[in-house]
Design a protein around this motif. Sequence first.
Motif, PDB file in Angstrom:
ATOM      1  N   ALA A  49       0.809  -1.221   0.000  1.00 15.26           N
ATOM      2  CA  ALA A  49       0.000   0.000   0.000  1.00 15.26           C
ATOM      3  C   ALA A  49       0.843   1.273   0.000  1.00 15.26           C
ATOM      4  CB  ALA A  49      -0.930   0.006   1.210  1.00 15.26           C
ATOM      5  N   ARG A  50       2.041   1.231   0.585  1.00 16.70           N
ATOM      6  CA  ARG A  50       2.971   2.358   0.578  1.00 16.70           C
ATOM      7  C   ARG A  50       2.353   3.627   1.189  1.00 16.70           C
ATOM      8  NH1 ARG A  50       6.126   1.527  -5.286  1.00 16.70           N
ATOM      9  NH2 ARG A  50       6.262  -0.735  -5.116  1.00 16.70           N
ATOM     10  N   LEU A  51       1.655   3.459   2.316  1.00 12.65           N
ATOM     11  CA  LEU A  51       1.115   4.619   3.027  1.00 12.65           C
ATOM     12  C   LEU A  51       2.211   5.270   3.854  1.00 12.65           C
ATOM     13  CD1 LEU A  51      -2.262   3.105   4.299  1.00 12.65           C
ATOM     14  CD2 LEU A  51      -1.820   4.351   2.174  1.00 12.65           C
ATOM     15  N   PHE A  52       2.066   6.564   4.097  1.00 13.27           N
ATOM     16  CA  PHE A  52       3.029   7.282   4.941  1.00 13.27           C
ATOM     17  C   PHE A  52       2.728   6.947   6.403  1.00 13.27           C
ATOM     18  CE2 PHE A  52       2.702  10.013   1.132  1.00 13.27           C
ATOM     19  CZ  PHE A  52       4.029   9.934   0.721  1.00 13.27           C
ATOM     20  N   PRO A  53       3.668   6.308   7.096  1.00 12.43           N
ATOM     21  CA  PRO A  53       3.376   5.832   8.452  1.00 12.43           C
ATOM     22  C   PRO A  53       3.159   6.954   9.466  1.00 12.43           C
ATOM     23  CG  PRO A  53       5.706   5.535   7.930  1.00 12.43           C
ATOM     24  CD  PRO A  53       5.033   5.944   6.657  1.00 12.43           C
ATOM     25  N   HIS A  54       3.721   8.151   9.211  1.00  9.71           N
ATOM     26  CA  HIS A  54       3.596   9.256  10.162  1.00  9.71           C
ATOM     27  C   HIS A  54       2.332  10.077   9.947  1.00  9.71           C
ATOM     28  CE1 HIS A  54       5.397  10.944   6.560  1.00  9.71           C
ATOM     29  NE2 HIS A  54       5.100  12.162   6.991  1.00  9.71           N
ATOM     30  N   LEU A  55       1.524   9.715   8.927  1.00 11.67           N
ATOM     31  CA  LEU A  55       0.275  10.422   8.650  1.00 11.67           C
ATOM     32  C   LEU A  55      -0.902   9.494   8.920  1.00 11.67           C
ATOM     33  CD1 LEU A  55       1.148  12.119   5.214  1.00 11.67           C
ATOM     34  CD2 LEU A  55       1.425  13.065   7.513  1.00 11.67           C
ATOM     35  N   ASN A  56      -2.007  10.056   9.424  1.00 10.73           N
ATOM     36  CA  ASN A  56      -3.186   9.227   9.601  1.00 10.73           C
ATOM     37  C   ASN A  56      -3.887   9.035   8.257  1.00 10.73           C
ATOM     38  OD1 ASN A  56      -4.784  11.500   9.095  1.00 10.73           O
ATOM     39  ND2 ASN A  56      -5.168  11.909  11.276  1.00 10.73           N
ATOM     40  N   VAL A  57      -4.992   8.301   8.259  1.00 14.45           N
ATOM     41  CA  VAL A  57      -5.669   7.972   7.006  1.00 14.45           C
ATOM     42  C   VAL A  57      -6.114   9.229   6.268  1.00 14.45           C
ATOM     43  CG1 VAL A  57      -7.767   6.939   6.044  1.00 14.45           C
ATOM     44  CG2 VAL A  57      -6.375   5.668   7.702  1.00 14.45           C
ATOM     45  N   SER A  93     -14.844   6.261   6.084  1.00 10.03           N
ATOM     46  CA  SER A  93     -15.204   7.179   7.178  1.00 10.03           C
ATOM     47  C   SER A  93     -14.754   6.703   8.555  1.00 10.03           C
ATOM     48  CB  SER A  93     -16.717   7.427   7.181  1.00 10.03           C
ATOM     49  OG  SER A  93     -17.105   8.151   6.043  1.00 10.03           O
ATOM     50  N   PRO A  94     -14.932   5.410   8.898  1.00 13.81           N
ATOM     51  CA  PRO A  94     -14.516   4.972  10.238  1.00 13.81           C
ATOM     52  C   PRO A  94     -13.000   4.928  10.427  1.00 13.81           C
ATOM     53  CG  PRO A  94     -16.129   3.464   9.263  1.00 13.81           C
ATOM     54  CD  PRO A  94     -15.624   4.335   8.168  1.00 13.81           C
ATOM     55  N   LEU A  95     -12.250   5.095   9.352  1.00 12.46           N
ATOM     56  CA  LEU A  95     -10.796   4.923   9.435  1.00 12.46           C
ATOM     57  C   LEU A  95     -10.019   6.237   9.447  1.00 12.46           C
ATOM     58  CD1 LEU A  95     -10.411   2.105   6.712  1.00 12.46           C
ATOM     59  CD2 LEU A  95     -10.948   1.826   9.144  1.00 12.46           C
ATOM     60  N   LEU A  96     -10.673   7.357   9.238  1.00  9.55           N
ATOM     61  CA  LEU A  96      -9.981   8.610   8.933  1.00  9.55           C
ATOM     62  C   LEU A  96      -8.961   9.042   9.982  1.00  9.55           C
ATOM     63  CD1 LEU A  96     -12.915  10.690   7.392  1.00  9.55           C
ATOM     64  CD2 LEU A  96     -11.038   9.524   6.205  1.00  9.55           C
ATOM     65  N   THR A  97      -9.201   8.769  11.249  1.00  6.15           N
ATOM     66  CA  THR A  97      -8.282   9.234  12.294  1.00  6.15           C
ATOM     67  C   THR A  97      -7.246   8.174  12.688  1.00  6.15           C
ATOM     68  OG1 THR A  97      -9.806   8.530  14.041  1.00  6.15           O
ATOM     69  CG2 THR A  97     -10.035  10.789  13.226  1.00  6.15           C
ATOM     70  N   ARG A  98      -7.296   7.027  12.047  1.00  7.64           N
ATOM     71  CA  ARG A  98      -6.404   5.941  12.449  1.00  7.64           C
ATOM     72  C   ARG A  98      -5.058   6.009  11.732  1.00  7.64           C
ATOM     73  NH1 ARG A  98      -9.895   0.518  12.092  1.00  7.64           N
ATOM     74  NH2 ARG A  98      -7.786  -0.339  12.353  1.00  7.64           N
ATOM     75  N   ALA A  99      -4.043   5.445  12.373  1.00  6.92           N
ATOM     76  CA  ALA A  99      -2.702   5.380  11.794  1.00  6.92           C
ATOM     77  C   ALA A  99      -2.594   4.144  10.924  1.00  6.92           C
ATOM     78  CB  ALA A  99      -1.655   5.339  12.901  1.00  6.92           C
ATOM     79  N   PRO A 100      -1.775   4.187   9.866  1.00  7.89           N
ATOM     80  CA  PRO A 100      -1.624   3.015   8.994  1.00  7.89           C
ATOM     81  C   PRO A 100      -1.251   1.739   9.731  1.00  7.89           C
ATOM     82  CG  PRO A 100      -0.669   4.941   7.946  1.00  7.89           C
ATOM     83  CD  PRO A 100      -1.054   5.363   9.336  1.00  7.89           C
ATOM     84  N   ALA A 101      -0.464   1.847  10.790  1.00  5.03           N
ATOM     85  CA  ALA A 101      -0.019   0.654  11.518  1.00  5.03           C
ATOM     86  C   ALA A 101      -1.170  -0.100  12.167  1.00  5.03           C
ATOM     87  CB  ALA A 101       1.009   1.040  12.576  1.00  5.03           C
TER      88      ALA A 101
END
Length: 359
Positions: free
Chosen positions: A83-91, A120-128
């Motif tokens: 997925a290559r998400l930025f780990p220091h940013l939330n969803v 919507s339920p994931l927006l504030t969560r961290a990728p980890a």
Amino acid sequence: MKLRLKHSFGGFTLDMEMTAGAGITALFGRSGAGKSTVINAVAGLLRPDEGLLEIDGETLMDTARGIHIPPHKRRFGAVFQDARLFPHLNVAQNLDFGTRYAPRGVKTPRADVIDLLGLSPLLTRAPATLSGGEKQRVALGRALLSAPRMLLMDEPLASLDGARKQEILPYLEHLRDGPLGLRIIYVSHAVDEITRLADTLVLLKEGRIATQGPLRDVMADPAAVPLLGVREAGAVIEAEVISHADDGLSQLRISAGMLELPGVQAAVGSRVRLRIMAQDVLLATQRPEGLSALNVLPVTVQSIRQGTGPGVAVALQAGTDILLARITRRAVTTLGLHEGAQVFAVFQATTVAPESIGH
């Protein structure tokens, strides 16, 4: 999209030409067939020895004229196996990063993407803290928010287990059928994925296109069986959901008659896509009685293709659809099968797994 490529490296040569219209065009082939090389060339990450890429009337690559538009100017969204998400940013912040690459004056509504992918339920969560399927949905949303004119998906579900794959497939179906109208190039070596998602199928073998065309036509072609694998070959047909019984079976209508299948989650009146495996279809010269199998369809033998082993692929005209059956040479002889023969195709309700039923 019009694409022509020729490229050699490490003893391997890719030499192919294809077009991709609306919907999902799937590239399928075994490892080393050249799928990712095609994606890299389309994305601009690879400069081929010879090549031409045109989309929406614009030339993005033409080696003969020295044209090579860089990747960041091609307006292609990309989703990879990782997925290559930025780990220091939330969803939410990962999604917003995609909007930075949208052209000025072109915008994909953020709320629509969030709703489409159920984010919507994931927006504030961290990728980890996300599951593999959730990460891929976020990566897909980020790509969509860059307002791409085409989406490139390179083995996006390969790292997911079966449960997570089934979790994300409905979202990809919604994307295919939704209002965005994106052209998508989808690379996979998993037949179950492409039969659920693709509109057009391109089969690659050792750097060349073995066959290409509408998914239903290619899947029903006996010549494609060796490329797909004898245990993966099977026809893809559309059906209308007629009713759901209390015992868990649903009644569906296809052009050749009625089917009884379990695990159908679609509403009555809706249309679904079924994958019926060739190895699960039995043939009978007379309508059988006293069997546990619920599905019996009158069919006509369209063609018989003999392989190198004892197996034979038989294409069957079933109404306006084509089914495939994989039987033995001996069975062909014993039953006296020939082109034009009127027979019955028989398969159990439970042979069509819920994951083989798509929307």
